[in-house]
Design a protein around this motif. Structure first.
Motif, PDB file in Angstrom:
ATOM      1  N   GLY A 185     -22.593  33.902  44.006  1.00  0.00           N
ATOM      2  CA  GLY A 185     -21.867  33.316  42.883  1.00  0.00           C
ATOM      3  C   GLY A 185     -22.070  34.028  41.561  1.00  0.00           C
ATOM      4  O   GLY A 185     -21.342  33.784  40.604  1.00  0.00           O
ATOM      5  N   GLU A 186     -23.077  34.923  41.493  1.00  0.00           N
ATOM      6  CA  GLU A 186     -23.258  35.676  40.258  1.00  0.00           C
ATOM      7  C   GLU A 186     -22.024  36.540  39.984  1.00  0.00           C
ATOM      8  O   GLU A 186     -21.423  37.079  40.899  1.00  0.00           O
ATOM      9  CB  GLU A 186     -24.493  36.579  40.350  1.00  0.00           C
ATOM     10  N   LYS A 187     -21.708  36.698  38.700  1.00  0.00           N
ATOM     11  CA  LYS A 187     -20.539  37.469  38.313  1.00  0.00           C
ATOM     12  C   LYS A 187     -20.933  38.917  38.032  1.00  0.00           C
ATOM     13  O   LYS A 187     -21.807  39.171  37.208  1.00  0.00           O
ATOM     14  CB  LYS A 187     -19.891  36.855  37.073  1.00  0.00           C
TER      15      LYS A 187
ATOM     16  N   GLY B 244     -22.384  38.280  48.322  1.00  0.00           N
ATOM     17  CA  GLY B 244     -22.085  36.962  47.765  1.00  0.00           C
ATOM     18  C   GLY B 244     -21.741  36.947  46.295  1.00  0.00           C
ATOM     19  O   GLY B 244     -21.541  35.875  45.714  1.00  0.00           O
ATOM     20  N   ALA B 245     -21.659  38.122  45.654  1.00  0.00           N
ATOM     21  CA  ALA B 245     -21.322  38.168  44.229  1.00  0.00           C
ATOM     22  C   ALA B 245     -19.823  37.936  44.028  1.00  0.00           C
ATOM     23  O   ALA B 245     -19.006  38.268  44.891  1.00  0.00           O
ATOM     24  CB  ALA B 245     -21.720  39.511  43.631  1.00  0.00           C
ATOM     25  N   ALA B 246     -19.483  37.366  42.884  1.00  0.00           N
ATOM     26  CA  ALA B 246     -18.078  37.247  42.466  1.00  0.00           C
ATOM     27  C   ALA B 246     -17.752  38.507  41.679  1.00  0.00           C
ATOM     28  O   ALA B 246     -18.128  38.636  40.518  1.00  0.00           O
ATOM     29  CB  ALA B 246     -17.883  35.996  41.608  1.00  0.00           C
ATOM     30  N   MET B 247     -17.076  39.448  42.333  1.00  0.00           N
ATOM     31  CA  MET B 247     -16.929  40.782  41.757  1.00  0.00           C
ATOM     32  C   MET B 247     -15.593  40.976  41.033  1.00  0.00           C
ATOM     33  O   MET B 247     -14.541  40.562  41.497  1.00  0.00           O
ATOM     34  CB  MET B 247     -17.055  41.847  42.845  1.00  0.00           C
ATOM     35  N   THR B 248     -15.717  41.632  39.888  1.00  0.00           N
ATOM     36  CA  THR B 248     -14.567  42.162  39.161  1.00  0.00           C
ATOM     37  C   THR B 248     -14.714  43.674  39.141  1.00  0.00           C
ATOM     38  O   THR B 248     -15.803  44.184  38.877  1.00  0.00           O
ATOM     39  CB  THR B 248     -14.527  41.619  37.717  1.00  0.00           C
TER      40      THR B 248
END
Length: 387
Positions: A220-222, A241-245
């Motif tokens: 959930g880390e961005k 599991g990261a929220a990637m941009t």
């Protein structure tokens, strides 16, 4: 509606409507009886769209292209135009913010006790000018749009997973531009070219795995991947599991990235004006991209990374770097003695940073750093804030 009624409804002038007609952005029907223009609901919608795009500063040329994409129902291309305009606005905002900071520093200098040393103001203004020029002077000399179709294959071949297969894997549909990009760029990825051992993507997978391991995101880390290319590093962090941009200045690279990772948020942008608000991310990463920036631009990029990070945000850079100035000089001398002209050309064209300088800049900014070397030049550097 006639033109006055249309103008009143939209809150714009009749003159503006006529201007958009002259530019071919709208084509209202003319009444056969008197030649007066009649504006339909579709014309009104189109004028509203034009006004909205003008409001965000989009040029008439870009509006014409954007309307064409709307007419064809191409939402992705329209989004790219909007993102490009957003990137321009962020660049302007970053520049204005820098000017405000410089002005405040001048005010602070003026408030100091004792006589004002005007030379300090001149030095500050000169420094500000150099940074502005550094921000404006970056451009893609390597045409990564043309390389997107064969980028992953080239990386794999450089790591020995597809020996000798790059050319056969470039389809006819890739076009001569893609093939030319492969020919021009592959010379820095072949370890056996004219006896030159230089390979920009040597230990590529190992370095990306190390980056993901050191970042070790909590689900959930961005995260933000700058210069993502086709998304290989961002994809590994997505698996953790990261929220990637992911951002890149190349539309074609981003299209490939979207295809590979449809759940990833991808966006047009570059190191020097990240199109995000302050404190948007828990970590920032970049791989094999930082060396495209000049030394001044690299310092600006570090500032931008810090701006978009949270207070506890961390930075991890994987790239070709010299350990220090002495290492760089020794490396160049050895390449000259061995006659590795293409290796020397690559070093001249790119700005491989000095590892000790990067660590020093980050430590001065309040980070603790560690690094690991994967080969003679390739390093991964992690910076974690002390606070």
């Amino acid at each position: 509606m006639n033109i006055k009624e249309a103008a009143d409804r939209l809150g714009i002038s009749a003159r503006a409507i006529r201007f958009y007609e002259e530019k071919g952005l709208i084509s209202p029907v003319k009444q056969t009886s008197n030649g007066y223009r009649t504006y339909t609901e579709n014309d009104i919608w189109r004028l509203q769209t034009i006004a909205a795009l003008r409001e965000i500063g989009m040029s008439l040329q870009d509006i014409t292209q954007a309307l064409g994409e709307i007419d064809q129902g191409n939402q992705q291309r329209l989004e790219e135009y909007l993102e490009l305009q957003q990137a321009v606005m962020y660049a302007q905002w970053v520049e204005l913010k820098r000017m405000l900071d410089t002005t405040q520093r001048m005010i602070d200098l003026n408030r100091q006790d004792g006589p004002l040393d005007v030379s300090h103001l001149h030095d500050l203004a000169d420094s500000s000018r150099r940074l502005r020029e550094a921000r404006q002077n970056w451009h893609d000399r390597w045409n990564y749009d043309m390389q997107a179709a064969i980028h992953d294959q080239r990386v794999q071949a450089a790591n020995g997973r597809l020996p000798g297969q790059i050319a056969s894997n470039v389809s006819i549909e890739s076009g001569p531009g893609a093939i030319q990009a492969m020919v021009e760029s592959d010379r820095e990825g072949r370890p056996d070219h004219k006896g030159d051992p230089f390979n920009i993507y040597d230990n590529y997978d190992e370095a990306l795995e190390q980056t993901a391991s050191w970042i070790s995101p909590v689900p959930g880390e961005k995260g933000l991947d700058i210069g993502t290319g086709t998304g290989n590093l961002a994809g590994k962090l997505l698996e953790h599991g990261a929220a990637m941009t992911a951002i890149d200045q190349s539309r074609e690279m981003l299209r490939t990235c979207r295809t590979k990772y449809p759940e990833m948020h991808v966006k047009l942008g570059n190191f020097l004006a990240l199109p995000f608000a302050d404190q948007s991310f828990d970590f920032v990463v970049s791989s094999f991209a930082f060396h495209h920036l000049s030394p001044d631009q690299q310092q600006l990029a570090l500032q931008e990374m810090q701006r978009v990070l949270t207070a506890r945000g961390r930075i991890c850079l994987t790239d070709l770097m010299f350990a220090d100035a002495s290492h760089r000089q020794t490396y160049i001398q050895q390449a000259e003695a061995a006659g590795h002209e293409e290796q020397l050309q690559t070093i001249r064209e790119r700005h491989f940073p000095l590892l000790d300088g990067l660590c020093g800049s980050l430590e001065d900014a309040g980070y603790v750093t560690k690094h690991i070397r994967h080969n003679a030049l390739l390093h991964t550097l992690l910076a974690v804030p002390l606070r």
